[in-house]
Design an enzyme around this catalytic site. Structure first.
Site, short mmCIF file in Angstrom:
data_model
loop_
_atom_site.label_atom_id
_atom_site.label_comp_id
_atom_site.label_asym_id
_atom_site.label_seq_id
_atom_site.Cartn_x
_atom_site.Cartn_y
_atom_site.Cartn_z
N TYR A 870 23.99 60.76 74.50
CA TYR A 870 22.91 61.26 75.35
C TYR A 870 22.94 62.75 75.62
O TYR A 870 21.93 63.36 75.91
CB TYR A 870 22.92 60.50 76.70
N ILE A 871 24.11 63.38 75.55
CA ILE A 871 24.20 64.82 75.79
C ILE A 871 24.13 65.54 74.45
O ILE A 871 24.90 65.24 73.54
CB ILE A 871 25.51 65.18 76.52
#
Length: 914
Positions: A870-871
């Site tokens: 997600y990052i």
């Protein structure tokens, strides 16, 4: 079921072809709204969108239908599936230390760090005795501190979105000064700069390929490619010399010879649906054929040996494999047992089971089946593998590598690419995630006749095994898989894809994060619109807005329809049922359902008062258990609505955007933090603190891992052991200079309070056993080398002489305990040397204390999940460069290969922003 008169317009049919349950009225009357306003106190907590466990719990607030747990969105397979199906009353009063431990160790959050293995010897006192005192700042829950931060980040995002759109509008209105290539629009800034020469190919580096290292040198200071400097030449020369000494060839490898294709700098394709022009590969590697058991190894039924048909015997070994692995808890699962025995019985009917006299045996009960003899055989076979010599292991590995070599790589548009899962799954017992209804069923052997090969038209089709043929051979240039088949359990399709480090997978990740970056331009409008629609009189619009709120603020997955007869009953936001949420005024919602991979999501969160009111409306009678909460919404409708804001926008993009944007904002503030100028360990912890905040703000949590306590105990033991070593060193100072006690004060030489006499004796015993083990292993290793060189091995007498050092250490400790004095050790002992040693021990203690604090803080946070999925990895690379932290501290070798595009694309841009 009776229907209230007020709900006469509520039909009893289900739209969109779904199962028939109650559906809400299409409109919400003014009277209904007013009635709900009166029944729901409009008292905002100021913590909307945060989990309740990160905020204060007031008396009387927690009136839940079911007790909250440490439920989370993601945990490892061990903790997911390790369900105790037996009565737990027997072990309730048993000390934890005496309970049996699983052989399989919980996967660590760290990508590089090996898990702590359980010690055979008695450990020193546990981490609970040596745990670091909590800092005063930890007394206030982190969620309370982050509530304002969350609101500030969202306000800043709104301003940023307006600024981006204004800038784009201004650029469009301004006269064009130069022709711009439209394909540059999606490229990062650093890539655009380097594309000015029009080349998408990076020349081979003249510098050598650097081996894996634990060096703390920042990536920006490591050897860079295409360097023609004297320093680069010197480094290459030194490396060549080193390799020659080691007997290595200094010829460049096949991978090094190839020019690296920087696809992230290449012009965008006109037709993105065409994935390749040419494709060559060698197909798939099948599981080895079944090796029959020796004739004397039998299954017993009702105490008598049974000879099984070959296929039935193989299925029996699947059960035995579960007995020898850390999966025995599956065997206690009644669903697993039932499904296995149903399939096993079918194999026995088809392939036979006979007694010693050759008579047919009718096997009717799994409880009467005894697999112990088969298990003993398999255990002995596994033990023999473990006890192989170094040479035997090397030979086995060489044979395995030679077998796999042809399948490791394919040629994709003329470039060599690593293949991911080229092995066909071997037959076994299906386990599934969570409480899967088909757990325990037999996964049959996959044959070539089930496999479809996808390959280029002009390429040589790989030959199937002798006597077999492929199901089909196709040349689909829009497909990215190399081979495909359908498994027998759920009818799911399995694909052979390229590896994580391949161009295709990298492009997929790149597009995902670029799509999330694009959402920055629209996030303010989307949030403004769904906030407005939370009060819409149209039920479908209000349900859609509420679902968008939950997906955006609580990071719920959208959810899809499930075939509950054949799949685990997992849900997401759009498929939530009446029973999956319970409401506690004024703004708390408890979610309790099985999410992705059958992970239980059990969280209580605070929501906006209007959202709370809407959820109460969606649960209004006569709805009951089994009825859809969002009965006028499905995932397709939601994604179609999102696509109207931005092409390609779906619900899952919000998870990536929220995590990456939040991390970006937090990292921007780190320049003011004094720890950003500290040690490598402090900087890594600083990064992890930001990652942890992201996980909390975006609700990326997990259950505390099964191995966490053991890890913390290990760290606590090491810290306490270093303190003991430090105290012994101080006592050595007094041995050579007793006057130091007066100079430094008696307090300096006192041992720490937690180092009591009993613990010291236990730790000394541990050190003695540790030294004994090291000496014995060294002796065995020396003999292995001598055997390999066909030299005479060392006699047992040599080992006894070496072990004399253990006896001397034992005698030394006994003397120290009796006299309370420690004799100085080492050559030329001096006060200065011992003080320098104490300083080094202090530094090591600080490093371990930082690690312990960091790890304990991350116990409920899925750092790896957030960091990998997600990052945006470019944020991690920029942090690594800006603060001089080696990228190896964040990305393992596998992840560095996977995110090569991220590392390369921002290597010259420390100011890159998400």
């Amino acid at each position: 079921m009776g229907i209230d008169s007020s709900d006469d317009d509520m039909p009893l049919s289900r739209p969109n072809g779904r199962s028939s349950t109650l559906v809400s009225s299409s409109k919400i009357s003014r009277a209904q709204d007013i009635a709900l306003d009166k029944s729901v106190p409009q008292k905002p907590s100021g913590m909307a969108g945060l989990s309740i466990r990160n905020g204060p719990v007031e008396n009387g607030e927690m009136d839940l239908d079911s007790p909250a747990t440490n439920g989370a969105k993601r945990k490892s397979r061990v903790s997911i599936t390790q369900v105790d199906y037996k009565d737990g009353s027997e072990s309730d009063g048993e000390p934890l230390a005496k309970r049996p431990r699983s052989k399989k160790v919980q996967e660590s959050d760290s990508d590089d760090e090996p898990m702590v293995k359980a010690r055979v010897k008695k450990l020193p006192p546990s981490y609970k005795e040596t745990a670091l005192p909590e800092s005063s700042s930890d007394e206030q829950p982190l969620g309370v501190k982050l509530a304002k931060k969350k609101a500030d980040i969202e306000k800043k995002a709104e301003k940023e979105a307006k600024a981006i759109r204004a800038k784009e509008a201004k650029a469009k209105a301004a006269p064009k000064k130069a022709v711009k290539n439209e394909s540059d629009d999606d490229l990062p800034l650093a890539a655009k700069k380097r594309q000015s020469n029009g080349s998408a190919i990076k020349r081979k580096s003249t510098a050598p390929k650097k081996e894996e290292s634990d060096s703390d040198a920042p990536i920006s200071k490591k050897v860079k490619p295409a360097s023609a400097s004297a320093k680069g030449k010197k480094a290459a020369s030194a490396k060549d010399t080193k390799d020659i000494k080691k007997g290595k060839s200094k010829e460049p490898s096949e991978e090094e010879e190839e020019e690296e294709f920087e696809w992230w700098n290449a012009p965008k394709k006109e037709d993105d649906s065409i994935k390749w022009k040419t494709l060559e590969h060698n197909g798939v590697l099948f599981a080895p054929e079944y090796e029959p058991l020796p004739k004397h190894v039998k299954m017993y039924y009702d105490g008598k040996p049974v000879t099984l048909g070959l296929e039935a015997e193989e299925v029996a070994t699947f059960w035995v494999a579960m007995m020898t692995a850390a999966s025995t808890h599956h065997l206690d699962n009644p669903i697993f047992r039932k499904n296995f025995f149903t399939d096993f019985s079918e194999y026995i009917k088809k392939h036979g089971a006979k007694d010693a006299q050759g008579n047919k045996v009718d096997i009717k009960s799994l409880d009467k089946c005894d697999f112990s003899k088969m298990q003993e055989y398999w255990a002995a076979k596994n033990e023999a593998k473990k006890s192989m010599t170094k040479e035997e292991k090397a030979a086995a590995k060489a044979e395995k590598d030679a077998l796999e070599a042809p399948y490791l790589y394919c040629t994709w548009d003329g470039r060599k690419q690593k293949v991911g899962n080229f092995r066909v799954e071997p037959p076994s017992l299906f386990r599934g995630r969570g409480e899967h209804p088909k757990t325990g069923k037999v996964k049959v052997r996959v044959l070539p006749e089930q496999i479809t090969i996808n390959i280029g038209k002009g390429a040589k089709v790989p030959a199937p095994p002798a006597g077999h043929k492929w199901k089909a051979v196709q040349h689909d240039q829009k497909a990215t898989w190399l081979a495909m088949w359908q498994e027998n359990i759920n009818g799911a399709y399995k694909y052979v894809m390229l590896g994580a480090a391949s161009d295709v997978k990298g492009q997929s990740d790149y597009k995902k994060f670029e799509k999330a970056r694009e959402l920055k331009k629209h996030i303010d409008k989307i949030r403004r619109d769904y906030t407005k629609d939370l009060k819409s009189e149209v039920m479908a619009d209000r349900q859609r807005a509420t679902a968008m709120y939950l997906i955006d603020k609580l990071a719920l997955r959208a959810g899809n329809e499930k075939d509950t007869e054949n799949e685990a009953d997992t849900v997401g936001c759009c498929s939530l049922k009446y029973e999956h949420i319970s409401l506690q005024p004024p703004d708390q919602v408890t979610f309790d359902f099985l999410g992705k991979d059958s992970i239980r999501y059990n969280e209580t969160a605070r929501v906006d008062p209007q959202v709370f009111k809407n959820l109460k409306l969606f649960k209004k009678a006569p709805k009951t258990d089994g009825d859809d909460l969002f009965d006028r919404l499905n995932t397709s409708q939601l994604n179609k609505h999102l696509n109207s804001y931005m092409p390609g926008l779906t619900a899952k993009v919000f998870r990536t955007y929220n995590a990456s944007h939040t991390m970006s904002e937090l990292l921007k503030e780190l320049g003011k933090d004094p720890r950003s100028r500290g040690t490598i360990a402090e900087k890594v912890k600083l990064y992890n603190d930001c990652n942890r905040k992201v996980a909390i703000l975006c609700n990326h949590k997990r259950t505390v891992g099964a191995g966490h306590e053991q890890q913390m105990q290990k760290l606590g033991d090491r810290i306490k052991g270093l303190r003991y070593q430090k105290w012994r060193t101080k006592k050595m100072i007094l041995d050579i200079d007793p006057t130091q006690k007066k100079k430094k004060g008696a307090a300096f030489f006192e041992k720490d309070e937690d180092l009591d006499d009993e613990w010291i004796k236990e730790h000394q015993q541990f050190l003695i056993e540790e030294q004994r083990t090291k000496i014995t292993k060294k002796f065995e290793k020396d003999n292995e080398k001598l055997k390999a060189n066909k030299e005479r091995v060392l006699p047992e007498k040599e080992l006894k002489e070496r072990l004399q050092a253990v006896k001397e250490l034992e005698t030394k400790f006994k003397k120290e305990n009796k006299t309370n004095k420690v004799e100085a050790e080492g050559r030329g002992p001096s006060v200065e040397k011992f003080m320098a040693a104490i300083d080094k021990l202090d530094e090591r203690i600080r490093v371990f204390e930082t690690q312990a604090e960091d790890r304990d803080g991350n116990k409920e946070v899925a750092l790896s999940t957030s960091k990998i999925n997600y990052i945006d990895p470019r944020l991690t690379v920029v942090f690594s460069k800006k603060f001089d932290v080696p990228i190896e501290k964040f990305f393992s070798k596998t992840l560095r290969d996977k995110f090569r595009w991220a590392i390369k694309s921002v290597e010259d841009a420390e100011d890159w922003e998400f």
